[in-house]
Design a protein around this motif. Structure first.
Motif, PDB file in Angstrom:
ATOM      1  N   ASN A 153       0.813  -1.224   0.000  1.00  0.00           N
ATOM      2  CA  ASN A 153       0.000   0.000   0.000  1.00  0.00           C
ATOM      3  C   ASN A 153       0.844   1.271   0.000  1.00  0.00           C
ATOM      4  OD1 ASN A 153      -2.601  -1.386   0.239  1.00  0.00           O
ATOM      5  ND2 ASN A 153      -1.936  -1.926   2.301  1.00  0.00           N
ATOM      6  N   THR A 154       2.149   1.143  -0.271  1.00  0.00           N
ATOM      7  CA  THR A 154       3.035   2.299  -0.258  1.00  0.00           C
ATOM      8  C   THR A 154       3.475   2.663  -1.680  1.00  0.00           C
ATOM      9  OG1 THR A 154       5.212   1.197  -0.149  1.00  0.00           O
ATOM     10  CG2 THR A 154       3.933   1.332   1.899  1.00  0.00           C
ATOM     11  N   THR A 155       4.306   3.680  -1.758  1.00  0.00           N
ATOM     12  CA  THR A 155       4.855   4.118  -3.046  1.00  0.00           C
ATOM     13  C   THR A 155       6.301   3.657  -3.219  1.00  0.00           C
ATOM     14  OG1 THR A 155       5.460   6.234  -2.040  1.00  0.00           O
ATOM     15  CG2 THR A 155       3.337   6.130  -3.172  1.00  0.00           C
ATOM     16  N   HIS A 156       6.663   2.595  -2.492  1.00  0.00           N
ATOM     17  CA  HIS A 156       8.031   2.057  -2.567  1.00  0.00           C
ATOM     18  C   HIS A 156       7.980   0.546  -2.774  1.00  0.00           C
ATOM     19  CE1 HIS A 156       9.446   5.922  -0.938  1.00  0.00           C
ATOM     20  NE2 HIS A 156       8.431   5.828  -0.087  1.00  0.00           N
ATOM     21  N   ASN A 157       8.903   0.017  -3.568  1.00  0.00           N
ATOM     22  CA  ASN A 157       9.037  -1.428  -3.683  1.00  0.00           C
ATOM     23  C   ASN A 157       9.537  -1.986  -2.355  1.00  0.00           C
ATOM     24  OD1 ASN A 157       8.339  -1.087  -6.369  1.00  0.00           O
ATOM     25  ND2 ASN A 157      10.454  -1.257  -7.104  1.00  0.00           N
ATOM     26  N   LYS A 314       5.581  -1.314  -5.637  1.00  0.00           N
ATOM     27  CA  LYS A 314       4.759  -0.234  -5.070  1.00  0.00           C
ATOM     28  C   LYS A 314       3.354  -0.252  -5.655  1.00  0.00           C
ATOM     29  CE  LYS A 314       6.746   3.073  -8.382  1.00  0.00           C
ATOM     30  NZ  LYS A 314       7.526   4.316  -8.536  1.00  0.00           N
ATOM     31  N   GLY A 315       2.376  -0.210  -4.764  1.00  0.00           N
ATOM     32  CA  GLY A 315       0.982  -0.151  -5.174  1.00  0.00           C
ATOM     33  C   GLY A 315       0.447  -1.411  -5.813  1.00  0.00           C
TER      34      GLY A 315
END
Length: 327
Positions: A153-157, A314-315
């Motif tokens: 649920n984040t913007t990072h792998n 991410k996402g």
């Protein structure tokens, strides 16, 4: 016959999934632990349960108080360590991860004439991850399909290690069969000391030549304890393998096991504990863990160092399927 029943087990609210071949009991409050898998044809319980340990909600995230047998899930690591892969945030990943020590939410219960679909969900690190496990039990089937969905649920792998953690009740002379003749396992301290093995890896096909053979459950007085991980199962010329690992009771002519694709589940762990190790100081159990996993170590950091960790981009949502079967 297909039934999904709300019931009580060990004093907790539980869910019983049942067809004509299998009965599976899950306690959502206790990390969605599967406490029982019964082969109804033989009236055989396959999962171990240590009667020295009383099932109860987690306190102080001490896995030794929860390690009663059954089937837990380990994620995003197994060894306790800081999870520092989100910029400006750090979380502590506890012993055996963040899933066993929390109550899961039931998100789907679907029953038709042909199948039961039962899903549970847990949030990890303030909803950094959403972890979903879905059981699919079809009418008259001897196979339980277990589908996993992990959403980032984040913007990072983000990296992770995952392991199914089913602990089986075993008896001496039961056999452990693996269909891949080329599978190699990293030698740990317990295996090295017991067999006086100096090599870093051992081929499973060699295990039958050991005394006593590693591919058979040892005697009650062996005192053997070892946790081994396979090499990556989806590299070189052995990609997209259909892996089958089976626990066989020849005397009873019964077996159970797992089937999975190496394209999605990259490793296999085996935990041998033949009265050899106890976390609590109580008498050690006589059990076997057959643990399909993603990652070549209990330690996420070690898996990252060898580039054998899992990644959820991410996402995105990562999916894999594990099949449990009886015969």
């Amino acid at each position: 016959m297909l039934n999904l029943t709300h019931c009580k087990a060990h004093g907790f609210e539980a869910i019983l999934l049942k067809n004509s071949e299998l009965a599976i009991t899950v306690i959502p409050q206790l990390g969605a632990k599967v406490i029982s898998i019964v082969s109804l044809k033989h009236n055989r319980e396959w999962l171990a349960h240590d009667k020295q340990i009383t099932l109860k909600p987690a306190k102080n995230n001490d896995f030794s108080e929860h390690d009663s047998g059954g089937w837990d899930e380990c994620f995003p690591g197994i060894t306790p360590q800081l999870y520092e892969h989100i910029p400006n945030k750090a979380h502590f990943s506890h012993d055996h991860g963040e899933l066993w020590c929390q109550a899961w939410q039931i998100t789907n219960t679907h029953i038709s004439d042909e199948e039961i679909i039962f899903s549970l969900q847990a949030e990890v690190f303030d909803s950094t991850f959403t972890f979903i496990r879905t059981f699919i039990l079809k009418k008259h089937s001897k196979r339980l399909l277990v589908d996993y969905y992990v959403k980032n649920n984040t913007t990072h792998n983000l990296p992770f290690v995952w392991s199914a953690h089913p602990i089986f009740a075993v008896e001496p002379e039961m056999r452990i069969l693996i269909n891949s003749k080329h599978m190699e396992f990293k030698v740990d301290e317990g295996l090295s000391r017991f067999y006086n093995v100096n090599s870093a890896f051992i081929n499973w096909s060699e295990c039958s030549t050991k005394v006593p053979p590693l591919n058979k459950v040892m005697s009650y007085n062996s005192g053997f304890a070892s946790k081994v991980f396979s090499k990556h199962l989806n590299t070189g010329t052995y990609k997209d393998q259909n892996i089958i690992v089976k626990l066989v009771d020849d005397k009873a002519q019964q077996s159970c096991g797992f089937e999975f694709s190496s394209a999605s589940i990259s490793h296999l762990g085996l935990w041998f504990n033949y009265n050899g190790w106890s976390a609590t100081g109580a008498s050690a159990p006589f059990v076997l863990g057959i643990e399909p996993c993603i990652g070549n170590s209990d330690s996420l950091q070690h898996s990252i160092q060898s580039s054998e960790q899992g990644i959820v981009e991410k996402g995105q949502t990562k999916f894999w399927r594990l099949v449990f079967f009886v015969n």
